[in-house]
Design a protein around this motif. Structure first.
Motif, PDB file in Angstrom:
ATOM      1  N   GLN A 158       6.841  25.377  10.319  1.00 40.15           N
ATOM      2  CA  GLN A 158       6.060  26.512  10.803  1.00 40.15           C
ATOM      3  C   GLN A 158       6.462  26.852  12.229  1.00 40.15           C
ATOM      4  O   GLN A 158       6.578  25.972  13.074  1.00 40.15           O
ATOM      5  CB  GLN A 158       4.562  26.193  10.745  1.00 40.15           C
ATOM      6  CG  GLN A 158       3.704  27.396  11.025  1.00 40.15           C
ATOM      7  CD  GLN A 158       2.224  27.121  10.786  1.00 40.15           C
ATOM      8  OE1 GLN A 158       1.831  26.073  10.317  1.00 40.15           O
ATOM      9  NE2 GLN A 158       1.407  28.090  11.133  1.00 40.15           N
ATOM     10  N   PHE A 159       6.667  28.149  12.472  1.00 39.77           N
ATOM     11  CA  PHE A 159       6.995  28.622  13.807  1.00 39.77           C
ATOM     12  C   PHE A 159       5.750  28.670  14.676  1.00 39.77           C
ATOM     13  O   PHE A 159       4.653  28.979  14.196  1.00 39.77           O
ATOM     14  CB  PHE A 159       7.597  30.032  13.755  1.00 39.77           C
ATOM     15  CG  PHE A 159       9.052  30.046  13.420  1.00 39.77           C
ATOM     16  CD1 PHE A 159      10.001  29.893  14.403  1.00 39.77           C
ATOM     17  CD2 PHE A 159       9.470  30.202  12.111  1.00 39.77           C
ATOM     18  CE1 PHE A 159      11.348  29.900  14.100  1.00 39.77           C
ATOM     19  CE2 PHE A 159      10.812  30.209  11.792  1.00 39.77           C
ATOM     20  CZ  PHE A 159      11.752  30.059  12.791  1.00 39.77           C
ATOM     21  N   GLY A 216       8.671  32.301   8.553  1.00 44.32           N
ATOM     22  CA  GLY A 216       9.468  33.251   9.321  1.00 44.32           C
ATOM     23  C   GLY A 216       8.901  33.418  10.712  1.00 44.32           C
ATOM     24  O   GLY A 216       7.697  33.300  10.929  1.00 44.32           O
ATOM     25  N   SER A 217       9.781  33.673  11.673  1.00 46.76           N
ATOM     26  CA  SER A 217       9.348  33.892  13.052  1.00 46.76           C
ATOM     27  C   SER A 217       8.931  35.349  13.233  1.00 46.76           C
ATOM     28  O   SER A 217       9.026  36.156  12.307  1.00 46.76           O
ATOM     29  CB  SER A 217      10.479  33.548  14.019  1.00 46.76           C
ATOM     30  OG  SER A 217      11.545  34.472  13.864  1.00 46.76           O
ATOM     31  N   TYR A 245      14.095  34.741  12.591  1.00 43.71           N
ATOM     32  CA  TYR A 245      14.483  33.502  11.929  1.00 43.71           C
ATOM     33  C   TYR A 245      13.686  33.356  10.649  1.00 43.71           C
ATOM     34  O   TYR A 245      12.503  33.653  10.610  1.00 43.71           O
ATOM     35  CB  TYR A 245      14.187  32.275  12.797  1.00 43.71           C
ATOM     36  CG  TYR A 245      14.907  32.258  14.107  1.00 43.71           C
ATOM     37  CD1 TYR A 245      16.242  31.883  14.179  1.00 43.71           C
ATOM     38  CD2 TYR A 245      14.258  32.603  15.276  1.00 43.71           C
ATOM     39  CE1 TYR A 245      16.912  31.863  15.385  1.00 43.71           C
ATOM     40  CE2 TYR A 245      14.915  32.588  16.496  1.00 43.71           C
ATOM     41  CZ  TYR A 245      16.237  32.213  16.547  1.00 43.71           C
ATOM     42  OH  TYR A 245      16.889  32.198  17.735  1.00 43.71           O
ATOM     43  N   ILE A 246      14.350  32.858   9.621  1.00 41.96           N
ATOM     44  CA  ILE A 246      13.684  32.522   8.366  1.00 41.96           C
ATOM     45  C   ILE A 246      14.136  31.114   8.007  1.00 41.96           C
ATOM     46  O   ILE A 246      15.343  30.830   7.972  1.00 41.96           O
ATOM     47  CB  ILE A 246      14.059  33.500   7.239  1.00 41.96           C
ATOM     48  CG1 ILE A 246      13.628  34.914   7.607  1.00 41.96           C
ATOM     49  CG2 ILE A 246      13.429  33.058   5.928  1.00 41.96           C
ATOM     50  CD1 ILE A 246      14.176  35.976   6.687  1.00 41.96           C
ATOM     51  N   GLN A 298      18.224  31.341   8.326  1.00 39.55           N
ATOM     52  CA  GLN A 298      19.004  32.521   8.660  1.00 39.55           C
ATOM     53  C   GLN A 298      18.460  33.074   9.958  1.00 39.55           C
ATOM     54  O   GLN A 298      17.256  33.223  10.121  1.00 39.55           O
ATOM     55  CB  GLN A 298      18.899  33.553   7.546  1.00 39.55           C
ATOM     56  CG  GLN A 298      19.705  34.799   7.819  1.00 39.55           C
ATOM     57  CD  GLN A 298      19.785  35.670   6.592  1.00 39.55           C
ATOM     58  OE1 GLN A 298      20.268  35.255   5.563  1.00 39.55           O
ATOM     59  NE2 GLN A 298      19.308  36.892   6.716  1.00 39.55           N
ATOM     60  N   ALA A 299      19.346  33.339  10.877  1.00 38.26           N
ATOM     61  CA  ALA A 299      18.980  33.970  12.134  1.00 38.26           C
ATOM     62  C   ALA A 299      19.598  35.357  12.138  1.00 38.26           C
ATOM     63  O   ALA A 299      20.768  35.530  11.818  1.00 38.26           O
ATOM     64  CB  ALA A 299      19.498  33.162  13.320  1.00 38.26           C
ATOM     65  N   ILE A 300      18.809  36.340  12.473  1.00 37.91           N
ATOM     66  CA  ILE A 300      19.294  37.715  12.519  1.00 37.91           C
ATOM     67  C   ILE A 300      19.600  38.049  13.981  1.00 37.91           C
ATOM     68  O   ILE A 300      18.754  37.941  14.844  1.00 37.91           O
ATOM     69  CB  ILE A 300      18.243  38.707  11.978  1.00 37.91           C
ATOM     70  CG1 ILE A 300      17.800  38.298  10.572  1.00 37.91           C
ATOM     71  CG2 ILE A 300      18.770  40.125  12.011  1.00 37.91           C
ATOM     72  CD1 ILE A 300      18.900  38.294   9.548  1.00 37.91           C
ATOM     73  N   GLY A 301      20.832  38.412  14.226  1.00 34.30           N
ATOM     74  CA  GLY A 301      21.244  38.800  15.568  1.00 34.30           C
ATOM     75  C   GLY A 301      21.868  40.182  15.536  1.00 34.30           C
ATOM     76  O   GLY A 301      21.984  40.804  14.479  1.00 34.30           O
TER      77      GLY A 301
END
Length: 142
Positions: free
Chosen positions: A63-64, A19-20, A25-26, A38-41
């Motif tokens: 990996q972020f 996860g970022s 972002y996951i 999945q991006a959370i906006g």
């Protein structure tokens, strides 16, 4: 204390997840050769989830880079790939291993990464000041 908050159902076994910062972002690499994310906006003050799918060749790790929207992936194709998670775009491909790349670690400052491979090597990859250019494909206007 830690408590369960929410779950994402996957179509196949999850091999690796990352996860970022703040879980914007996951990403999850699955055994079916896909990376699902999945991006959370936010729209009108409400959180929305944007799901996306990348088909990659047997991803072993993702990996972020800390505090960014950039991500590295490694896999059975012997490559290290550098992605922009905002645009789901491949930015750079690093070649050097002679067998499957199984793992990676990114420094806290993001100035180098370390990768481990089935070729029995551990490699350090340093960031440079050398610019790289992204090829942009544009549709031809009639």
């Amino acid at each position: 204390m830690v408590s369960h908050v929410r779950s994402m159902k996957m179509n196949d076994a999850v091999q690796v997840v990352d996860g970022s910062l703040y879980a914007k972002y996951i990403l999850a690499a699955l055994l079916d050769c896909t990376v699902k994310g999945q991006a959370i906006g936010y729209r009108n003050g409400a959180a929305i989830a944007l799901r996306f799918l990348m088909v990659l060749c047997f991803v072993m790790a993702v990996q972020f880079v800390r505090n960014t929207h950039y991500v590295f992936s490694v896999g059975k194709d012997r490559l290290i790939k550098y992605w922009d998670a905002d645009n789901f775009e491949l930015l750079l491909t690093l070649k050097g291993h002679h067998a499957e790349v199984w793992c990676l670690s990114i420094s806290n400052r993001g100035d180098f990464i370390i990768s481990g491979s089935h070729d029995r090597s551990i490699r350090r990859w340093d960031s440079t000041e050398e610019p790289f250019f992204i090829e942009v494909k544009r549709k031809k206007k009639d």
